[in-house]
Design a protein around this motif. Structure first.
Motif, PDB file in Angstrom:
ATOM      1  N   GLY B 143       0.793  -1.220   0.000  1.00 33.83           N
ATOM      2  CA  GLY B 143       0.000   0.000   0.000  1.00 33.83           C
ATOM      3  C   GLY B 143       0.824   1.269   0.000  1.00 33.83           C
ATOM      4  O   GLY B 143       0.412   2.278  -0.565  1.00 33.83           O
ATOM      5  N   PHE B 144       2.023   1.224   0.610  1.00 34.40           N
ATOM      6  CA  PHE B 144       2.812   2.458   0.649  1.00 34.40           C
ATOM      7  C   PHE B 144       3.469   2.766  -0.691  1.00 34.40           C
ATOM      8  O   PHE B 144       4.046   3.823  -0.883  1.00 34.40           O
ATOM      9  CB  PHE B 144       3.833   2.456   1.797  1.00 34.40           C
ATOM     10  N   VAL B 178      -9.629   3.694  -0.292  1.00 35.65           N
ATOM     11  CA  VAL B 178     -10.328   2.397  -0.337  1.00 35.65           C
ATOM     12  C   VAL B 178      -9.738   1.518  -1.438  1.00 35.65           C
ATOM     13  O   VAL B 178      -9.465   0.337  -1.230  1.00 35.65           O
ATOM     14  CB  VAL B 178     -11.846   2.601  -0.539  1.00 35.65           C
ATOM     15  N   VAL B 179      -9.501   2.126  -2.608  1.00 39.12           N
ATOM     16  CA  VAL B 179      -8.947   1.336  -3.709  1.00 39.12           C
ATOM     17  C   VAL B 179      -7.553   0.820  -3.349  1.00 39.12           C
ATOM     18  O   VAL B 179      -7.228  -0.346  -3.567  1.00 39.12           O
ATOM     19  CB  VAL B 179      -8.910   2.177  -5.009  1.00 39.12           C
ATOM     20  N   THR B 180      -6.740   1.685  -2.757  1.00 40.64           N
ATOM     21  CA  THR B 180      -5.392   1.272  -2.342  1.00 40.64           C
ATOM     22  C   THR B 180      -5.451   0.084  -1.380  1.00 40.64           C
ATOM     23  O   THR B 180      -4.719  -0.898  -1.528  1.00 40.64           O
ATOM     24  CB  THR B 180      -4.677   2.436  -1.632  1.00 40.64           C
ATOM     25  N   LEU B 181      -6.363   0.194  -0.436  1.00 44.71           N
ATOM     26  CA  LEU B 181      -6.473  -0.845   0.589  1.00 44.71           C
ATOM     27  C   LEU B 181      -7.047  -2.135   0.000  1.00 44.71           C
ATOM     28  O   LEU B 181      -6.656  -3.239   0.378  1.00 44.71           O
ATOM     29  CB  LEU B 181      -7.381  -0.314   1.712  1.00 44.71           C
ATOM     30  N   ALA B 182      -7.991  -1.967  -0.956  1.00 44.34           N
ATOM     31  CA  ALA B 182      -8.707  -3.138  -1.475  1.00 44.34           C
ATOM     32  C   ALA B 182      -7.901  -3.908  -2.507  1.00 44.34           C
ATOM     33  O   ALA B 182      -8.107  -5.107  -2.692  1.00 44.34           O
ATOM     34  CB  ALA B 182     -10.038  -2.702  -2.080  1.00 44.34           C
ATOM     35  N   LEU B 183      -6.961  -3.227  -3.178  1.00 43.79           N
ATOM     36  CA  LEU B 183      -6.296  -3.835  -4.322  1.00 43.79           C
ATOM     37  C   LEU B 183      -5.680  -5.218  -4.038  1.00 43.79           C
ATOM     38  O   LEU B 183      -5.978  -6.182  -4.757  1.00 43.79           O
ATOM     39  CB  LEU B 183      -5.231  -2.879  -4.860  1.00 43.79           C
ATOM     40  N   GLY B 246      -3.297  -2.840   7.156  1.00 46.49           N
ATOM     41  CA  GLY B 246      -3.104  -2.010   5.970  1.00 46.49           C
ATOM     42  C   GLY B 246      -3.624  -0.601   6.183  1.00 46.49           C
ATOM     43  O   GLY B 246      -3.058   0.363   5.663  1.00 46.49           O
ATOM     44  N   SER B 247      -4.683  -0.464   6.972  1.00 41.43           N
ATOM     45  CA  SER B 247      -5.273   0.852   7.150  1.00 41.43           C
ATOM     46  C   SER B 247      -4.325   1.785   7.901  1.00 41.43           C
ATOM     47  O   SER B 247      -4.388   2.994   7.732  1.00 41.43           O
ATOM     48  CB  SER B 247      -6.611   0.739   7.878  1.00 41.43           C
ATOM     49  N   LEU B 248      -3.423   1.258   8.716  1.00 38.65           N
ATOM     50  CA  LEU B 248      -2.431   2.100   9.400  1.00 38.65           C
ATOM     51  C   LEU B 248      -1.635   2.878   8.360  1.00 38.65           C
ATOM     52  O   LEU B 248      -1.462   4.090   8.454  1.00 38.65           O
ATOM     53  CB  LEU B 248      -1.458   1.264  10.230  1.00 38.65           C
ATOM     54  N   THR B 252      -2.176   6.955   7.029  1.00 38.01           N
ATOM     55  CA  THR B 252      -1.046   7.888   7.082  1.00 38.01           C
ATOM     56  C   THR B 252      -0.802   8.521   5.716  1.00 38.01           C
ATOM     57  O   THR B 252      -0.656   9.735   5.601  1.00 38.01           O
ATOM     58  CB  THR B 252       0.226   7.145   7.539  1.00 38.01           C
ATOM     59  N   VAL B 253      -0.787   7.677   4.672  1.00 36.13           N
ATOM     60  CA  VAL B 253      -0.504   8.180   3.321  1.00 36.13           C
ATOM     61  C   VAL B 253      -1.527   9.235   2.906  1.00 36.13           C
ATOM     62  O   VAL B 253      -1.188  10.267   2.348  1.00 36.13           O
ATOM     63  CB  VAL B 253      -0.496   7.014   2.308  1.00 36.13           C
ATOM     64  N   PHE B 254      -2.805   8.962   3.190  1.00 30.34           N
ATOM     65  CA  PHE B 254      -3.852   9.874   2.720  1.00 30.34           C
ATOM     66  C   PHE B 254      -4.328  10.846   3.802  1.00 30.34           C
ATOM     67  O   PHE B 254      -5.338  11.531   3.616  1.00 30.34           O
ATOM     68  CB  PHE B 254      -5.038   9.079   2.179  1.00 30.34           C
ATOM     69  N   GLY B 255      -3.620  10.871   4.938  1.00 32.92           N
ATOM     70  CA  GLY B 255      -3.961  11.818   5.998  1.00 32.92           C
ATOM     71  C   GLY B 255      -5.394  11.702   6.493  1.00 32.92           C
ATOM     72  O   GLY B 255      -6.087  12.691   6.669  1.00 32.92           O
TER      73      GLY B 255
END
Lengths: 326, 307
Positions: B143-144, B178-183, B246-248, B252-255
């Motif tokens: 995700g990062f 959401v897309v980043t996390l779901a991918l 993953g949400s951690l 952070t990435v998307f504030g």
């Protein structure tokens, strides 16, 4: 028997099945030919790998994706081979039905018995769900399932093996087919249930005037309910005739050997049961001559050089040296 | 089905209790405490602080008090965010995190299952290879990496979605996270569905359905897909755990003002009550999703209900 006058329900000609495998083509069925008339039951016997099931799966269009089928099969006048799935679906489950060997795994586990029977009735006959359910109940009673109203809402795992095979038969008969293919319908069942299922199939065939192909490796089963019998070896029919003729006076040495290796209840002999020596041939490397040659006691140069054709009219045999009537 | 459900629900409580007990003692074993900062406090002040929060009591007594508070829904005060109770902190962040996580799992199911099904039905075709190659990428890229990439492309260049930030009720802020996390979850579910459907399509009951002359669509949707989804459902539990961790990163990435950061910050700061609060909440969440998976299992396969 007056079956000669009855119209041919299923006519199979020169059917061949070849599987494309990573190790090259594997020929499972060669020039299979058989006609089954209305009201007639033809037993198809042979050992594992002889091509019995594959021939009829080809007719149903149910072979694996790597199978190549050639030849012809007609249901009445409708050709079956080479048709699309959508076209085949006009016949499958309606005019042409099949029941399978393993009732334990052949039913969908997450659907109730009633749903599974009613499903094809609703789809093919376009009748309401209630009417289909009533018909499913009547079918369950016809196949002699005890406590039928309760069974409709049960799942397959709640039924015994014999009961599940009856449900399979009810599914196959749901739309009143003209031809029923029964692929080892009793092999997975214990002996008393086997006899009941066979008696049921014989009764249903008689009542409905269906044509029936009974695939089995058990000559005893054939003797019980078939009118004619086709003996298969290495993907070919090697002998064909009425049950009485073939079982009483086999002409092909393979049929004779099969019969000799069956235990008989009236046998008083004390010696070991005769067995057929050797192994069935590897379908990738069939001998050039007669496929049974390497295991045959009557084999000679002719047999090794040329494959015998299936000759004769009603009574057919594929052998250079057929057995004479004893 | 009801007794099956009740048995499963009854199993959740002891599991949660064990999670709480283990985490309570494990975090106390970790060196340091909430008041060990770079700037050392005078011992008297530190002792006073510890007394005020009950940290001077024997560990077992503290454990007992914590459990007693928990039963009444009280997570205790935060040691670091001094003006807030843990309950308040979680109440602020959790809705955002929940929305993010549940949307991601839902999106993964809605996209992953059809993709996997398509790949299975077109086995060994370009479609199949295409889907599976993208799936491997999806699993391999963390995700990062994908998060900032999406922010760059869809936020900065195309300006379709905001690059980062959060305004309550504005769904467009959720799309990229959401897309980043779901991918990766989409990718995993697509692979699971494909493999399992290919297996089910070879089973006898599917052959029976075909022999009935049913249209292929119905054979797949009605007879094959349901048993094929069993592995996907089993994966729901681990998927939740994955989405939580993953949400951690994604928060952070998307504030995003989610609660994920409290778990990390709480653990680093030895903010005992905050960490425990987060563990209880995330533990319950994971258990709930596992419970849902169990119940779905019973629905998908009636044989499971009678074990």
């Amino acid at each position: 028997m007056s079956q000669d006058e009855a119209p041919v329900a299923l006519d199979i000609e020169q059917l061949s099945v070849v599987f494309d495998t990573p190790d090259g083509p594997l020929s499972a069925v060669n020039d299979f030919a058989l006609e089954i008339r209305r009201g007639e039951c033809v037993g198809v016997v042979g050992e594992s790998g002889a091509g019995k099931s594959q021939s009829f799966l080809a007719v149903m269009g149910l072979l694996a994706a790597n199978a190549r089928v050639s030849g012809q099969a007609r249901l009445g006048t409708e050709p079956l081979i080479g048709r699309s799935i959508a076209e085949l679906n006009q016949f499958r489950g309606v005019k042409l039905s099949m029941i399978f060997q393993d009732p334990m795994t052949s039913l969908t586990p997450h659907m109730t018995v009633g749903e599974q029977i009613a499903e094809s009735i609703i789809h093919h006959l376009k009748i309401s769900a209630d009417a289909a359910r009533a018909r499913a109940l009547a079918l369950l009673e016809q196949v002699q399932v005890t406590d039928a109203p309760r069974r409709l809402d049960q799942y397959p795992h709640e039924l015994s093996g014999g009961m599940r095979q009856r449900v399979m038969i009810a599914i196959a008969l749901a739309c009143d087919p003209e031809v029923l293919i029964a692929d080892e319908p009793t092999t997975a069942l214990d002996v008393t249930i086997q006899a009941q299922i066979l008696a049921l199939l014989a009764k249903l065939k008689r009542e409905r005037g269906m044509a029936m192909a009974l695939i089995t490796h058990d000559l005893g089963v054939v003797a019980g309910i078939a009118d004619r019998v086709a003996v298969m070896y290495a993907g070919r029919v090697v002998e064909l005739g009425t049950v009485h003729e073939v079982l009483k006076a086999p002409k092909h040495p393979y049929t004779a050997a099969l019969l000799a290796s069956m235990p008989r209840i009236d046998d008083t002999g004390t010696g070991p049961l005769p067995a057929i020596g050797g192994q069935p041939p590897n379908p990738r490397r069939l001998p050039p001559g007669c496929a049974f040659g390497p295991r045959c006691e009557r084999v000679d140069e002719t047999c090794r050089a040329a494959r015998p054709a299936l000759t004769g009219h009603e009574r057919r045999v594929a052998c250079h040296h057929p057995l004479e009537r004893p | 089905m009801l007794s099956y459900a009740l048995r499963r629900i009854a199993g959740v409580i002891p599991t949660l209790f064990i999670i709480i007990t283990l985490s309570f003692f494990v975090i106390r074993i970790a060196p340091g405490g909430p008041f060990d900062d770079e700037q050392t406090l005078p011992p008297e002040i530190k002792a006073n602080l510890e007394a005020a929060y009950g940290l001077d009591k024997p560990l077992l007594e503290q454990y007992g008090r914590y459990l007693a508070g928990l039963v009444q829904g009280d997570f205790g005060p935060s040691f670091k965010f001094k003006d807030f109770s843990v309950t308040e902190l979680i109440a602020q962040g959790l809705p955002v995190s929940l929305m993010l996580g549940l949307s991601a799992v839902l999106l993964a199911l809605l996209v992953g299952i059809p993709l996997g099904t398509l790949a299975a039905l077109r086995q060994n075709s370009p479609t199949d290879y295409g889907i599976m190659s993208v799936a491997v990428l999806g699993i391999a890229l963390p995700g990062f990496v994908t998060g900032p990439l999406f922010a760059l492309v869809f936020g900065l260049h195309l300006r379709w979605f905001p690059v980062a930030g959060w305004e309550a009720g504005e769904l467009r802020y959720l799309v990229l996270p959401v897309v980043t996390l779901a991918l990766p979850v989409i990718a995993y579910i697509a692979r699971l569905t494909r493999g399992s459907l290919l297996e089910v399509l070879r089973t006898n009951h599917v052959r029976t359905a075909r022999a009935k002359g049913l249209p292929e669509r119905r054979v797949i949707l009605k007879h094959a897909l349901r048993p094929a989804l069993l592995p996907v459902v089993s994966y729901l539990g681990p998927a939740t755990a994955f989405v939580i961790t993953g949400s951690l990163v994604v928060e952070t990435v998307f504030g995003l003002p989610g609660s994920g950061r409290y778990l990390v910050q709480g653990a680093i700061n030895r903010d005992y009550t905050l960490v425990m609060g987060m563990i209880v909440v995330y533990g319950s969440l994971t258990l709930t999703l596992n419970l849902i998976a169990d119940l779905l299992y019973g629905w998908l396969d009636p044989r499971v209900r009678y074990d």
